[in-house]
Design a protein around this motif. Sequence first.
Motif, PDB file in Angstrom:
ATOM      1  N   ALA A   1      -4.233  -4.696  13.894  1.00  0.00           N
ATOM      2  CA  ALA A   1      -4.510  -3.378  14.475  1.00  0.00           C
ATOM      3  C   ALA A   1      -3.211  -2.657  14.814  1.00  0.00           C
ATOM      4  O   ALA A   1      -3.094  -1.441  14.616  1.00  0.00           O
ATOM      5  CB  ALA A   1      -5.388  -3.518  15.713  1.00  0.00           C
ATOM      6  N   GLU A   2      -2.208  -3.387  15.293  1.00  0.00           N
ATOM      7  CA  GLU A   2      -0.913  -2.783  15.617  1.00  0.00           C
ATOM      8  C   GLU A   2      -0.195  -2.319  14.352  1.00  0.00           C
ATOM      9  O   GLU A   2       0.416  -1.251  14.323  1.00  0.00           O
ATOM     10  CB  GLU A   2      -0.041  -3.772  16.394  1.00  0.00           C
ATOM     11  CG  GLU A   2      -0.615  -4.191  17.730  1.00  0.00           C
ATOM     12  CD  GLU A   2      -0.807  -3.033  18.696  1.00  0.00           C
ATOM     13  OE1 GLU A   2      -0.044  -2.048  18.644  1.00  0.00           O
ATOM     14  OE2 GLU A   2      -1.747  -3.118  19.501  1.00  0.00           O
ATOM     15  N   THR A   3      -0.271  -3.133  13.304  1.00  0.00           N
ATOM     16  CA  THR A   3       0.372  -2.783  12.034  1.00  0.00           C
ATOM     17  C   THR A   3      -0.265  -1.528  11.438  1.00  0.00           C
ATOM     18  O   THR A   3       0.433  -0.626  10.968  1.00  0.00           O
ATOM     19  CB  THR A   3       0.268  -3.956  11.038  1.00  0.00           C
ATOM     20  OG1 THR A   3       0.867  -5.109  11.633  1.00  0.00           O
ATOM     21  CG2 THR A   3       0.957  -3.636   9.731  1.00  0.00           C
ATOM     22  N   ILE A   4      -1.591  -1.469  11.495  1.00  0.00           N
ATOM     23  CA  ILE A   4      -2.300  -0.297  10.968  1.00  0.00           C
ATOM     24  C   ILE A   4      -1.985   0.935  11.812  1.00  0.00           C
ATOM     25  O   ILE A   4      -1.719   2.016  11.276  1.00  0.00           O
ATOM     26  CB  ILE A   4      -3.816  -0.566  10.895  1.00  0.00           C
ATOM     27  CG1 ILE A   4      -4.097  -1.625   9.826  1.00  0.00           C
ATOM     28  CG2 ILE A   4      -4.589   0.722  10.619  1.00  0.00           C
ATOM     29  CD1 ILE A   4      -5.512  -2.151   9.828  1.00  0.00           C
ATOM     30  N   ALA A   5      -1.989   0.789  13.135  1.00  0.00           N
ATOM     31  CA  ALA A   5      -1.691   1.927  14.015  1.00  0.00           C
ATOM     32  C   ALA A   5      -0.293   2.479  13.737  1.00  0.00           C
ATOM     33  O   ALA A   5      -0.086   3.690  13.728  1.00  0.00           O
ATOM     34  CB  ALA A   5      -1.828   1.510  15.475  1.00  0.00           C
TER      35      ALA A   5
ATOM     36  N   ALA B   1       0.822  -1.216   0.000  1.00  0.00           N
ATOM     37  CA  ALA B   1       0.000   0.000   0.000  1.00  0.00           C
ATOM     38  C   ALA B   1       0.852   1.261   0.000  1.00  0.00           C
ATOM     39  O   ALA B   1       0.397   2.314  -0.413  1.00  0.00           O
ATOM     40  CB  ALA B   1      -0.916  -0.004   1.217  1.00  0.00           C
ATOM     41  N   GLY B   2       2.059   1.161   0.492  1.00  0.00           N
ATOM     42  CA  GLY B   2       2.922   2.342   0.569  1.00  0.00           C
ATOM     43  C   GLY B   2       2.601   3.180   1.792  1.00  0.00           C
ATOM     44  O   GLY B   2       2.056   2.690   2.777  1.00  0.00           O
ATOM     45  N   ASP B   3       2.902   4.459   1.721  1.00  0.00           N
ATOM     46  CA  ASP B   3       2.696   5.366   2.846  1.00  0.00           C
ATOM     47  C   ASP B   3       1.221   5.729   2.953  1.00  0.00           C
ATOM     48  O   ASP B   3       0.673   6.348   2.049  1.00  0.00           O
ATOM     49  CB  ASP B   3       3.541   6.629   2.649  1.00  0.00           C
ATOM     50  CG  ASP B   3       3.433   7.594   3.814  1.00  0.00           C
ATOM     51  OD1 ASP B   3       2.940   7.197   4.883  1.00  0.00           O
ATOM     52  OD2 ASP B   3       3.846   8.751   3.641  1.00  0.00           O
TER      53      ASP B   3
END
Length: 95
Positions: free
Chosen positions: A30-34, A4-6
């Motif tokens: 959830a941790e990766t997304i945060a 997805a990139g930045d």
Amino acid sequence: MAEAGDIAGATLHVTLEPCAHASPRGPACAETIAAAKPARVAIAVQDPDPRTNGQGIARLRAAGIAVTTGVEERPRARRWPVSLPARRRAARMSR
């Protein structure tokens, strides 16, 4: 997330609440997304898995991310029944 990139400051749309438990495949979603720091996450359905069930949403909000839930979710009373006989009854009743 690497593909997805930045996504910092972006709105992320997901169909299922991000998981809140680590697995052999990697860390909790959830941790990766945060860690990617989107401004907002729009979640279609809360995860019924007891290992997550609202905890993914709580982790995102604790990280300062705005979370919208129930996006495109139909009210429970209007969902199709699971079993075929129940669907047939519902179809007959709607005529």
